[in-house]
Design an enzyme around this catalytic site. Structure first.
Site, PDB file in Angstrom:
ATOM      1  N   THR A   8       0.820  -1.220   0.000  1.00 35.28           N
ATOM      2  CA  THR A   8       0.000   0.000   0.000  1.00 35.28           C
ATOM      3  C   THR A   8       0.852   1.268   0.000  1.00 35.28           C
ATOM      4  OG1 THR A   8      -1.722  -1.145   1.191  1.00 35.28           O
ATOM      5  CG2 THR A   8      -1.779   1.239   1.318  1.00 35.28           C
ATOM      6  N   ASP A  51       1.774  -6.421  -4.386  1.00 34.02           N
ATOM      7  CA  ASP A  51       0.923  -6.434  -3.196  1.00 34.02           C
ATOM      8  C   ASP A  51       1.455  -7.609  -2.374  1.00 34.02           C
ATOM      9  OD1 ASP A  51      -1.300  -7.325  -1.491  1.00 34.02           O
ATOM     10  OD2 ASP A  51      -2.490  -5.858  -2.595  1.00 34.02           O
ATOM     11  N   SER A  52       1.645  -7.422  -1.087  1.00 31.25           N
ATOM     12  CA  SER A  52       2.320  -8.490  -0.342  1.00 31.25           C
ATOM     13  C   SER A  52       1.482  -9.756  -0.226  1.00 31.25           C
ATOM     14  CB  SER A  52       2.784  -8.010   1.034  1.00 31.25           C
ATOM     15  OG  SER A  52       1.730  -7.981   1.947  1.00 31.25           O
ATOM     16  N   ASP A  84       0.229  -6.967   4.650  1.00 35.70           N
ATOM     17  CA  ASP A  84      -0.481  -8.246   4.793  1.00 35.70           C
ATOM     18  C   ASP A  84       0.435  -9.408   5.170  1.00 35.70           C
ATOM     19  OD1 ASP A  84      -2.888  -7.049   4.274  1.00 35.70           O
ATOM     20  OD2 ASP A  84      -3.024  -7.690   2.180  1.00 35.70           O
TER      21      ASP A  84
HETATM   22  N1  ASP Z   1      -2.564  -5.581   0.460  1.00 41.39           N
HETATM   23  C1  ASP Z   1      -1.537  -4.666   0.900  1.00 41.39           C
HETATM   24  C2  ASP Z   1      -0.227  -5.419   0.912  1.00 41.39           C
HETATM   25  O1  ASP Z   1       0.025  -6.176   1.809  1.00 41.39           O
HETATM   26  C3  ASP Z   1      -1.836  -4.129   2.248  1.00 41.39           C
HETATM   27  C4  ASP Z   1      -0.824  -3.158   2.793  1.00 41.39           C
HETATM   28  O2  ASP Z   1       0.246  -2.943   2.287  1.00 41.39           O
HETATM   29  O3  ASP Z   1      -1.133  -2.565   3.819  1.00 41.39           O
HETATM   30  O4  ASP Z   1       0.563  -5.264   0.016  1.00 41.39           O
END
Ligand code: ASP
Length: 336
Positions: A8, A51-52, A84
């Protein structure tokens, strides 16, 4: 060295209104404060930031190789990562290396850097400040840590526990390594000490043949049987209740016994965030010790999974694997 992997932190909204990874060289322009920090910063980015939720073993290895290949040239590493799976990555990296004598800090954000109320700026700037903090002539931090929302946590003790609060991470079973307020206060007695004798060791291999089996009331024999009979399965993190208890039903005992007899490592981790597995405290966990299930004590599921992958990927001797699962090898658990 600042390593941007995605998450994010650097995302932007696409045409459909969903958040998607973005080119970091443009993101960095959004933080003019970085220019004023007294740091010689090299920024490198994954060619395709992720995205993780899409992070896999290969991404852990890619991060690990970047660190290993640049270890001597840089004083510290800050990894920008999605929240994540940040705790999984922190755990995995902690097992892939031994003898770390420099700061390696993962951080990220709950709101993208471009947004007005973003937490990205504070997280990155403080992570960089901690990464450059010295204790006399040596680095203050000598391990893998997660910095998020004013707290520095031991990497392989951290967990993402909140999805919509800035305080997304905790290390319930281990004290904070540092707290950032007006000053950054380090909790030195819980931090790894700098040991110049210790050379960096690197273990990038991870065996993916593991699974997490979460115990729940109503779980069926069929489900457990299918999981324990997955082709090639070598290790199972059993997420048990409370202090390490599971149902004492006959079929469960027989299935677990059968798995152990086929050489599958069963690693007992609690579903509770705080506290420890104590096999034998109740009848319902004594059976596990008798079968040969190994206690994970107060380890997190994230660290347990990474530890199994690491030990199965690097060690052939069954007795050594069993013995190492039961004790701390990188500070990931405390035997009470
Ligand atoms: N879905 C995002 C990720 O893990 C969530 C974040 O970064 O806060 O890449």
């Amino acid at each position: 060295m600042l390593i941007y992997t995605g998450g994010t932190f650097g995302m932007v909204y696409d045409e459909d209104g969903s958040l998607a990874p973005f080119n970091f060289s443009l993101v960095i322009e959004k933080i003019p404060e970085l220019q004023s920090l007294d740091l010689k910063l090299t920024v490198i980015s994954f060619p395709d930031p992720v995205d993780s939720s899409n992070v896999d073993i290969e991404h852990w290895q890619a991060m690990a190789y970047i660190i290993k290949d640049h270890y001597e040239q840089y004083d510290a590493f800050v990894i920008l990562h999605g929240t994540d799976t940040m705790a999984y990555t922190a755990s995995a990296l902690s097992f892939m290396f031994r003898g770390i004598n420099k700061p390696i800090i993962l951080t990220g954000a709950q709101i993208p850097i471009g947004a007005t109320r973003s937490d990205a700026r504070e997280n990155l700037i403080t992570a960089l400040e901690i990464a450059s903090t010295k204790n006399g002539k040596v680095p203050m931090l000598n391990e893998i840590a997660v910095y998020f929302n004013y707290y520095l946590l031991k990497g392989n003790r951290s967990q993402k526990i909140r999805s919509s609060n800035f305080a997304a991470f905790e290390s319930e079973n281990f004290p904070y390594l540092a707290e950032s307020g007006v000053k950054i206060v380090f909790n030195e007695s819980f931090m790894n000490t700098h040991d110049p004798q210790q050379k960096l060791e690197f273990y990038p291999k991870m065996d993916p043949n593991v699974v997490v089996l979460k115990i729940f009331p109503g779980i069926t024999e069929e489900v457990v049987k299918s999981i324990l009979n997955i082709k090639g399965l070598k290790g199972v993190v059993i997420e048990s209740y409370g202090s390490g208890n599971i149902m004492s039903w006959r079929w469960m005992e027989e299935l677990l016994r059968d798995a152990v007899s086929r050489g599958i490592f069963l690693y007992n981790v609690s579903q509770c965030m705080g506290g420890s597995v104590v096999q034998g405290r109740y009848e319902t966990s004594k059976m596990l010790s008798d079968i040969g299930v190994i206690s994970g004590h107060d380890i997190t599921t994230e660290a347990a999974l990474a530890k199994l992958m690491h030990l199965l990927g690097t060690e052939r001797n069954v007795d050594i694997i069993k013995q190492k699962l039961n004790v701390s090898i990188r500070g990931e658990l405390t035997v009470v």
